[in-house]
Enzyme design. Structure first.
Site, PDB file in Angstrom:
ATOM      1  N   LYS A 179      31.487  70.152  63.459  1.00 18.47           N
ATOM      2  CA  LYS A 179      30.469  71.195  63.395  1.00 18.47           C
ATOM      3  C   LYS A 179      29.817  71.103  62.009  1.00 18.47           C
ATOM      4  CE  LYS A 179      30.102  75.065  61.746  1.00 18.47           C
ATOM      5  NZ  LYS A 179      28.726  74.794  61.286  1.00 18.47           N
ATOM      6  N   GLU A 255      39.221  71.383  51.863  1.00 15.99           N
ATOM      7  CA  GLU A 255      38.518  70.949  50.642  1.00 15.99           C
ATOM      8  C   GLU A 255      37.587  72.094  50.274  1.00 15.99           C
ATOM      9  OE1 GLU A 255      39.020  68.222  48.980  1.00 15.99           O
ATOM     10  OE2 GLU A 255      40.247  67.083  50.381  1.00 15.99           O
ATOM     11  N   CYS A 289      30.760  70.533  44.679  1.00 22.78           N
ATOM     12  CA  CYS A 289      32.034  71.227  44.418  1.00 22.78           C
ATOM     13  C   CYS A 289      32.664  70.714  43.133  1.00 22.78           C
ATOM     14  CB  CYS A 289      32.978  71.015  45.585  1.00 22.78           C
ATOM     15  SG  CYS A 289      33.145  69.280  45.996  1.00 22.78           S
ATOM     16  N   GLU A 386      31.545  79.909  41.267  1.00 20.61           N
ATOM     17  CA  GLU A 386      30.812  78.648  41.379  1.00 20.61           C
ATOM     18  C   GLU A 386      29.330  78.929  41.186  1.00 20.61           C
ATOM     19  OE1 GLU A 386      32.097  77.203  45.391  1.00 20.61           O
ATOM     20  OE2 GLU A 386      32.066  75.304  44.339  1.00 20.61           O
TER      21      GLU A 386
HETATM   22  P1  NAD Z   1      30.392  77.545  53.523  1.00 22.23           P
HETATM   23  O1  NAD Z   1      31.839  77.786  53.362  1.00 22.23           O
HETATM   24  O2  NAD Z   1      29.488  78.715  53.539  1.00 22.23           O
HETATM   25  O3  NAD Z   1      30.099  76.752  54.864  1.00 22.23           O
HETATM   26  C1  NAD Z   1      30.763  75.531  55.136  1.00 22.23           C
HETATM   27  C2  NAD Z   1      30.783  75.314  56.630  1.00 22.23           C
HETATM   28  O4  NAD Z   1      31.559  76.349  57.217  1.00 22.23           O
HETATM   29  C3  NAD Z   1      29.423  75.363  57.309  1.00 22.23           C
HETATM   30  O5  NAD Z   1      29.395  74.391  58.326  1.00 22.23           O
HETATM   31  C4  NAD Z   1      29.400  76.753  57.913  1.00 22.23           C
HETATM   32  O6  NAD Z   1      28.564  76.862  59.036  1.00 22.23           O
HETATM   33  C5  NAD Z   1      30.845  76.905  58.308  1.00 22.23           C
HETATM   34  N1  NAD Z   1      31.313  78.273  58.513  1.00 22.23           N
HETATM   35  C6  NAD Z   1      30.964  79.389  57.827  1.00 22.23           C
HETATM   36  N2  NAD Z   1      31.640  80.461  58.323  1.00 22.23           N
HETATM   37  C7  NAD Z   1      32.425  79.999  59.327  1.00 22.23           C
HETATM   38  C8  NAD Z   1      33.346  80.592  60.222  1.00 22.23           C
HETATM   39  N3  NAD Z   1      33.608  81.888  60.179  1.00 22.23           N
HETATM   40  N4  NAD Z   1      33.967  79.796  61.129  1.00 22.23           N
HETATM   41  C9  NAD Z   1      33.726  78.468  61.177  1.00 22.23           C
HETATM   42  N5  NAD Z   1      32.860  77.854  60.361  1.00 22.23           N
HETATM   43  C10 NAD Z   1      32.221  78.602  59.447  1.00 22.23           C
HETATM   44  O7  NAD Z   1      30.006  76.512  52.365  1.00 22.23           O
HETATM   45  P2  NAD Z   1      28.591  75.839  52.066  1.00 22.23           P
HETATM   46  O8  NAD Z   1      27.697  76.855  51.451  1.00 22.23           O
HETATM   47  O9  NAD Z   1      28.103  75.081  53.257  1.00 22.23           O
HETATM   48  O10 NAD Z   1      29.032  74.742  50.988  1.00 22.23           O
HETATM   49  C11 NAD Z   1      29.261  75.067  49.672  1.00 22.23           C
HETATM   50  C12 NAD Z   1      30.739  75.253  49.407  1.00 22.23           C
HETATM   51  O11 NAD Z   1      31.449  74.081  49.820  1.00 22.23           O
HETATM   52  C13 NAD Z   1      31.060  75.404  47.939  1.00 22.23           C
HETATM   53  O12 NAD Z   1      32.054  76.382  47.776  1.00 22.23           O
HETATM   54  C14 NAD Z   1      31.595  74.031  47.554  1.00 22.23           C
HETATM   55  O13 NAD Z   1      32.414  74.032  46.417  1.00 22.23           O
HETATM   56  C15 NAD Z   1      32.319  73.653  48.776  1.00 22.23           C
HETATM   57  N6  NAD Z   1      32.492  72.202  48.840  1.00 22.23           N
HETATM   58  C16 NAD Z   1      33.744  71.696  48.621  1.00 22.23           C
HETATM   59  C17 NAD Z   1      33.932  70.328  48.638  1.00 22.23           C
HETATM   60  C18 NAD Z   1      35.301  69.751  48.413  1.00 22.23           C
HETATM   61  O14 NAD Z   1      35.485  68.578  48.735  1.00 22.23           O
HETATM   62  N7  NAD Z   1      36.266  70.482  47.889  1.00 22.23           N
HETATM   63  C19 NAD Z   1      32.868  69.468  48.876  1.00 22.23           C
HETATM   64  C20 NAD Z   1      31.600  70.019  49.089  1.00 22.23           C
HETATM   65  C21 NAD Z   1      31.430  71.402  49.083  1.00 22.23           C
END
Ligand code: NAD
Length: 483
Positions: A179, A255, A289, A386
């Site tokens: 997804k 992650e 991240c 962040e």
């Molecule tokens: P997010 O957590 O808002 O969303 C990530 C994904 O989760 C999206 O696909 C979103 O649609 C989905 N999602 C949101 N709520 C959900 C739910 N209730 N059930 C299932 N899926 C759900 O994050 P974002 O804004 O897309 O990305 C930024 C974040 O990702 C930052 O915190 C960043 O640090 C982190 N990130 C971490 C890594 C890593 O490897 N540690 C890499 C890239 C980004």
């Protein structure tokens, strides 16, 4: 697929074919540089999720029995195809996510690298044997695919965050449902097409873009076939998915967010530290991240470091990612720009010294001026959260142990960076930083051949490297009689 001049409607990649959502619903994908709608995508719901599980179920046994060499070849062909089509992938990433083309090309190389790396790992899933010390039997340890994996990925690296999961999952013989983030479904769908063309059997991988994740997620977590959730995104959503995984006692890989410190010691090579700072902070416009959020600079070099960093940051060209000279693209959304602006405004109100930037840029798109804040107060909110934008925060220090303690004073533990020429300090500080990854005199640490993962609230497990495939394998012990 990539004719982004005309509005195109994309289907779900489900069971090896592209098709509309069961409800017929679609959602819009916009270009964050202009706000224009660039595509319309089928909006998956619960029925589509169940159909993807059924498609995976049909092929799961055949796929796990497919020789590792054949799985490896499919991944290798996909690597070649992504590499051959790098410009096409880069254009799609830039169009839906906004990053400058140079950053998108870098992501394509990095993202394709996971397909190559795990094509190589597929044929090296080794077990072990041992004689039981008491002489009672033989211990045989093997590894098996975990089963159906559900991958949820973010928008900031629309290709690499998926290949980092798909590569090892398929190499190990699992099926997977991805997804992607609602902001960036097009790259994910293009990857699915490439994998199908590379020979991946129908149903092994489905990609289900959706505007609201809850219906798809709930439907998948209710499926007894589901064996694992692998998530990259924010810590807040990670916590929800961990809770959702608990009833089924699923395997989990998380992650999550980061709040990386970047330490510059008095003996650092300042030229190298500045180059590293630009990479660690400004790649992807700070929307990573691993982005350096908190610069801690020894007081004896702070003035020079801040002066020179400010010069370089003020000189960055901000503009649509598709323009050849753009170095900083837009933020992903208006909401994200508002968040960044609030963090900066609050820090300045609390006493931080604004050296450059500090404001949104007018016009279409969610642009924010690259910003440097010096002498940020220790309790500022911008040091706790962040930033996810092109904003540098600097604080001075005089004592190594206090600097390391300050670097560790965060709930996160993903990446950390430090610059020094002192070998003993490399060992001391390298051991003292509480994070999963540490860049030593380097501002860019990501590598498909290295384990990527965090500690504390930054996650569970590691992706990439020889460690990455273990996340997609169950250990099995066969107790055999003594010979
Ligand atoms: P997010 O957590 O808002 O969303 C990530 C994904 O989760 C999206 O696909 C979103 O649609 C989905 N999602 C949101 N709520 C959900 C739910 N209730 N059930 C299932 N899926 C759900 O994050 P974002 O804004 O897309 O990305 C930024 C974040 O990702 C930052 O915190 C960043 O640090 C982190 N990130 C971490 C890594 C890593 O490897 N540690 C890499 C890239 C980004």
């Amino acid at each position: 697929m990539t004719d982004l001049q005309t509005l195109t409607v994309y289907g779900l990649a489900l069971g090896g074919s592209e098709r509309p959502a069961a409800t017929g619903a679609t959602f819009d994908v916009t270009d964050p540089a202009t706000g224009a709608v660039i595509a319309r995508v089928a909006d998956a719901g619960a029925d589509d999720a169940r159909a993807a599980v059924a498609a995976a179920h049909t092929v799961a046994d055949e796929w796990r029995a497919t020789p590792a060499r054949e799985r490896s070849r499919i991944l290798r062909r996909a690597f070649d195809a992504v590499t051959d089509r790098a410009e096409e992938f880069a254009a799609v990433i830039t169009a839906e996510m906004g990053k400058p083309l140079a950053d998108s090309r870098g992501e394509v190389a990095y993202g394709a690298g996971f397909l190559e790396w795990f094509a190589e790992e597929a044929v090296r899933i080794n077990g072990r044997t041992a004689a039981a010390p008491a002489g009672t039997g033989q211990i045989v340890v093997t590894h098996e695919p975990v089963g159906l994996c559900y991958a949820v990925t973010p928008w900031n690296f629309p290709l690499a965050m998926i290949t980092r999961k798909v590569g090892p999952a398929l190499a190990a013989g699992n099926t997977m449902i991805v997804k992607p983030a609602a902001e960036t479904p097009l790259t994910a769908l293009l990857l699915a097409r490439v994998l199908t063309e590379a020979g991946l059997p129908d149903g092994v991988l489905s990609v289900l873009p959706c505007s609201s994740p809850v219906a798809v997620s709930d439907a998948l977590f209710a499926e007894p076939d589901l064996a694992k959730i692998t998530f990259t995104g924010s810590t807040a959503v990670g916590r929800k998915l961990l809770a959702a995984a608990a009833p089924g006692v699923l395997r989990t890989s998380m992650e999550l967010g980061g709040n990386a410190p970047f330490l510059v010691f008095e003996d650092a090579d300042l030229d190298a530290a500045l180059d590293g700072a630009m990479l660690a902070k400004m790649r992807n416009g700070g929307q990573a991240c691993t982005a350096a959020n908190r610069f801690l600079v020894h007081e004896s070099v702070r003035a020079e470091f801040v002066e020179r960093l400010t010069e370089r940051i003020a000189a960055l060209t901000v503009g649509p990612g598709a323009h050849a000279d753009s170095e900083i693209g837009p933020l992903i959304s208006e909401k994200q720009r508002t968040t960044v602006a609030a963090l900066v405004d609050e820090a300045v109100a609390d006493g931080a010294v604004l050296r450059t930037g500090g404001a949104a840029i007018d016009g279409p798109g969610h642009f924010y001026a690259p910003t440097v804040l010096d002498q940020v107060p220790a309790d500022a909110r911008i040091l706790r959260e962040e930033i996810f934008g092109p904003v540098v925060t600097v604080r001075g220090f005089t004592d190594e142990a206090a600097a390391v303690a300050e670097a560790n004073d965060t709930e996160y533990g993903l990446a950390a960076y430090f610059y020094t020429r002192d070998a003993a300090r490399v060992q001391r500080v390298g051991a003292g930083l509480r994070s999963g990854m540490v860049g030593v005199n380097r501002g860019l640490i990501s590598d498909p051949a290295a384990p990527f993962g965090g500690v504390k609230a930054s996650g569970i497990g590691a992706e990439g490297g020889s460690e990455g495939i273990g996340e997609y394998l169950n250990v099995k012990y066969l107790a055999l009689p003594a010979v």
